[in-house]
Design an enzyme around this catalytic site. Structure first.
Site, PDB file in Angstrom:
ATOM      1  N   GLU A   1       0.956  -1.355  -0.066  1.00  0.00           N
ATOM      2  CA  GLU A   1       0.068  -0.076   0.142  1.00  0.00           C
ATOM      3  C   GLU A   1       0.826   1.292  -0.234  1.00  0.00           C
ATOM      4  OE1 GLU A   1      -3.190   0.173  -0.575  1.00  0.00           O
ATOM      5  OE2 GLU A   1      -4.016  -1.860   0.051  1.00  0.00           O
TER       6      GLU A   1
ATOM      7  N   ARG B   1       0.356   3.651  -3.122  1.00  0.00           N
ATOM      8  CA  ARG B   1      -0.034   5.099  -2.928  1.00  0.00           C
ATOM      9  C   ARG B   1       1.261   6.178  -2.792  1.00  0.00           C
ATOM     10  NH1 ARG B   1      -5.803   3.877  -0.163  1.00  0.00           N
ATOM     11  NH2 ARG B   1      -5.819   1.656  -0.260  1.00  0.00           N
TER      12      ARG B   1
ATOM     13  N   ASP C   1      -4.479  -9.895  -8.404  1.00  0.00           N
ATOM     14  CA  ASP C   1      -4.670  -8.745  -9.401  1.00  0.00           C
ATOM     15  C   ASP C   1      -3.676  -8.189 -10.091  1.00  0.00           C
ATOM     16  OD1 ASP C   1      -4.543  -7.649  -6.918  1.00  0.00           O
ATOM     17  OD2 ASP C   1      -6.584  -6.374  -7.223  1.00  0.00           O
TER      18      ASP C   1
ATOM     19  N   GLU D   1     -12.066   0.185 -10.255  1.00  0.00           N
ATOM     20  CA  GLU D   1     -11.926  -0.756 -11.289  1.00  0.00           C
ATOM     21  C   GLU D   1     -12.725  -0.867 -12.524  1.00  0.00           C
ATOM     22  OE1 GLU D   1     -12.054  -1.646  -8.019  1.00  0.00           O
ATOM     23  OE2 GLU D   1      -9.860  -1.612  -7.727  1.00  0.00           O
TER      24      GLU D   1
ATOM     25  N   THR E   1      -0.662   0.696 -10.336  1.00  0.00           N
ATOM     26  CA  THR E   1      -2.139   0.208  -9.997  1.00  0.00           C
ATOM     27  C   THR E   1      -2.964   1.084  -9.407  1.00  0.00           C
ATOM     28  OG1 THR E   1      -3.064  -1.867  -9.299  1.00  0.00           O
ATOM     29  CG2 THR E   1      -1.258  -0.804  -8.060  1.00  0.00           C
TER      30      THR E   1
HETATM   31  C1  DMJ Z   1      -6.292   0.646  -4.984  1.00  0.00           C
HETATM   32  O1  DMJ Z   1      -5.711   0.870  -3.917  1.00  0.00           O
HETATM   33  C2  DMJ Z   1      -5.563  -0.388  -6.019  1.00  0.00           C
HETATM   34  O2  DMJ Z   1      -6.270  -0.298  -7.354  1.00  0.00           O
HETATM   35  C3  DMJ Z   1      -5.139  -1.827  -5.901  1.00  0.00           C
HETATM   36  O3  DMJ Z   1      -4.464  -2.280  -6.929  1.00  0.00           O
HETATM   37  C4  DMJ Z   1      -6.523  -2.295  -5.598  1.00  0.00           C
HETATM   38  N1  DMJ Z   1      -7.390  -1.925  -4.899  1.00  0.00           N
HETATM   39  C5  DMJ Z   1      -7.561  -0.378  -4.800  1.00  0.00           C
HETATM   40  C6  DMJ Z   1      -8.863   0.296  -5.306  1.00  0.00           C
HETATM   41  O4  DMJ Z   1      -9.642  -0.554  -5.126  1.00  0.00           O
END
Ligand code: DMJ
Length: 622
Positions: free
Chosen positions: A249, A253, A382, A516, A602
């Site tokens: 995370e 982020r 994912d 998503e 992501t």
């Molecule tokens: C986000 O923090 C990112 O997209 C992560 O890969 C998975 N999910 C959350 C949002 O749903």
């Protein structure tokens, strides 16, 4: 100083012992007269003799005139001041003529020659800086900044799209202003109770929303807000915390957000902070295999895994979602360690047998063996797949290993996990030790966009097929929204027990402002320009405005099948980083963050493609 104290030095020896007061008044007067005449004479000599001003300046001031004279040559001292003046004038004239000639010469050059001259000049400066061990205050090497194209966009031509885009920007403003008013500095906002919110994913690092939102503010040209966020980062973003964080995370982020803000704005503070944080994450890789821990104490450097993860395993979507940020960290810091760490993850994975070509979600970092054989393209798996593809794209398609791993994995997913419901909806199921669970998560919906993004690079006979798969997944995910009361998608939906694309379990009915589905609409729009994707995005905007907007921001809802929203009171940072950014791009032209120059991490943070022929330096002259 009284004059009397000076007088004994003018007295005769016979008066040696006498006190100054023993002079008579007339003597004193005569002495005073003589002394003042002497002083007047001295000043007169200084001011009235020829060229005395030069003498003064030479004595009292270190003037430029003096400097110029002393630089005119070894014989300047004995050639007289008039001679010096002539030489100075001659030199000025010569320099002037030289500058004129150079300017004339430049004017005769073609623009590309001028451009080349500037590039050469800049490279010279860079080389000099490097050869001098050019480091900045934080021991970072000098890096020449080039803004990749499309950092900001322009108004779409058609009025409906323009208006929709403006609505999305207003949504961002409402989300941001509310956070700023009620939760400034906290990780997230509680928009109903109007206060800050912190999840333990970030330990005691603060400001997740600020860092996550930076690039969205920039691309939406909200520069006043961007500057306030930058200022907060400069003064308050602190990684010196004695707390345990989620490596994944924090990477997607914070590292991703900082890198992206750097590449968009060129502000050094973001590069510095990104590298500083990256370095703090490195101890997570201290395991027997080099597969990183999920959790890390940033102070002690001690790591561990989630207690619930199969026998102390690390998680595929976590250790597999560091690659593109770490490649950029090496590029920006000159430290190869970041890249080495993530390339080693690849090595470990490539040595392992994969059941049916699939990658299980759990891997033990001590033994290097798989944990439970659970496979998912949603939660826990994912973004590992996403990063294989994006590593290849971000390397300007030079990372052949990443490419092969992605297309092989996609083939295994298609064969083993992708199914069509009796109602004709394509979905990606989950795999547990060889058995399929016919459930698809909201998280899995990103796969529509990923497959579309990769379709072009697939062997030519597969491109069309992969685009169809992507479109099918987009349709299924849209159905998961359309079949709810609030027109927002549930956390997971099922294809069993007589239902299709509907959540059947209470704990799967929530919507937490996830991006998503909208992400997939954005990719599908870019690749097909089918207007239905913009329409679907607009449906989502209306639902968000109707059910998630509250006085102080946007909130998730607990049950998308209930007729009225029950707010969960959290404005997730990814709502500003991803959901609103993808919506804005959906209603923007394709040259805003164009895919041939940018890859989204992501968390939707755009990172530039590292061009193999160095054409990632397009704005040299501008
Ligand atoms: C986000 O923090 C990112 O997209 C992560 O890969 C998975 N999910 C959350 C949002 O749903």
């Amino acid at each position: 100083m009284p004059v009397a104290t000076l007088l004994p030095f003018t007295a005769t020896p016979s008066r040696k012992s006498a006190s100054p007061t023993s002079f008579r008044l007339t003597e004193k007067f005569i002495l005073l007269l003589v002394f003042s005449a002497f002083i007047t004479l001295c000043f007169g000599a200084i001011f009235f003799l020829p060229d005395s001003s030069k003498l003064l300046s030479g004595v009292f001031f270190h003037s430029s005139a003096v400097e110029t004279n002393t630089r005119t040559g070894p014989d300047s001292s004995d050639s007289g001041s008039a001679g010096n003046d002539e030489r100075v004038l001659a030199k000025i004239k010569k320099d002037h003529e030289k500058a004129l000639l150079e300017a004339k010469d430049t004017l005769q050059k073609r623009p590309d020659e001028i451009k080349q001259d500037i590039i050469n000049e800049k490279e010279k400066v860079v080389k000099e800086s490097v050869s001098q061990g050019g480091k900045d205050g934080n021991n970072l090497p000098f890096v020449e900044y080039h803004r990749p194209p499309g950092a900001t966009g322009h108004e779409p031509l058609d009025s409906e799209t323009r208006e929709r885009r403006a609505v999305v920007k207003k949504m961002m403003k409402h989300a941001w202003d509310s956070y700023r008013r009620w939760a400034w500095g906290s990780n997230e906002l509680r928009p109903v109770s109007k206060q800050g919110h912190s999840s333990n994913l970030f330990g005691s690092i603060k400001g997740a929303t600020i860092v996550d939102a930076l690039d969205t503010l920039y691309i939406m040209e909200m520069f006043e807000e961007f500057d306030a966020a930058t200022d907060w980062v400069e003064k308050n973003l602190d990684f010196n915390v004695n707390a345990e964080v989620s490596v994944f995370e924090v990477n997607i982020r914070f590292v991703g957000g900082l890198l992206s803000a750097y590449y968009l704005s060129g502000k050094e503070v973001f590069r510095r902070k990104a590298v500083e944080l990256g370095e703090k994450l490195l101890p997570a890789f201290k395991t027997p295999t080099g597969i990183p821990w999920a959790l890390l104490n940033l102070k002690s450097g001690i790591g561990r895994n989630w207690p619930w993860a199969s026998g102390g395993s690390s998680i595929l979507a976590e250790y597999g979602t560091l690659h593109i940020e770490f490649m950029h960290l090496s590029k920006l810091s000159g430290n190869p360690e970041f890249a080495q760490k993530v390339m080693n993850i690849r090595k470990v994975l490539n040595r392992l047998d994969k059941p049916q070509g699939l990658y299980p979600n759990y891997l033990n970092p001590n033994s290097g063996q798989w944990g439970q054989h659970h496979v998912s393209v949603g939660g826990l798996g994912d973004s590992f797949y996403e990063y294989l593809l994006k590593a290849w794209l971000m390397s300007d398609k030079t990372d052949e290993e990443g490419k092969k791993m992605y297309y092989d994995a996609l083939q295994a997913i298609e064969t083993n996990l992708m199914r069509k419901s009796s109602g004709g909806l394509t979905y990606i199921a989950e795999w547990k030790g060889g058995l399929l669970e016919h459930k698809m998560g909201h998280l899995t919906c990103f796969a529509g966009g990923m497959i579309a993004l990769g379709a072009d690079g697939a062997p030519s006979d597969k491109t069309g097929h992969q685009m169809e798969m992507a479109a099918e997944i987009a349709r299924t995910c849209h159905e998961s929204y359309a079949r709810t009361a609030l027109k927002l998608g549930p956390e997971a939906f099922r294809f069993d027990g007589g239902v299709e694309a509907i959540a059947t379990r209470q704990n799967e009915k929530y919507f937490i402002l996830r991006p998503e589905v909208i992400e997939t609409y954005m990719y599908m729009w870019r690749f097909t320009h089918d207007p239905k994707y913009r329409e679907w995005g607009w449906e989502a905007v209306q639902a968000l405005e109707q059910h998630c907007k509250v006085e102080a921001g946007y909130s998730g809802v607990r049950d998308v099948y209930a007729s009225t929203p029950n707010h969960d009171d959290v404005q997730q940072s990814f709502y500003l980083a991803e959901t609103l950014k993808y919506l804005y791009l959906l209603f923007s032209d394709d040259d805003h963050l164009p895919f041939d120059h940018w890859v989204f991490n992501t968390e939707a943070h755009p990172l530039p493609v590292i061009k193999k022929d160095k054409t990632d330096r397009p704005n040299e002259v501008e």
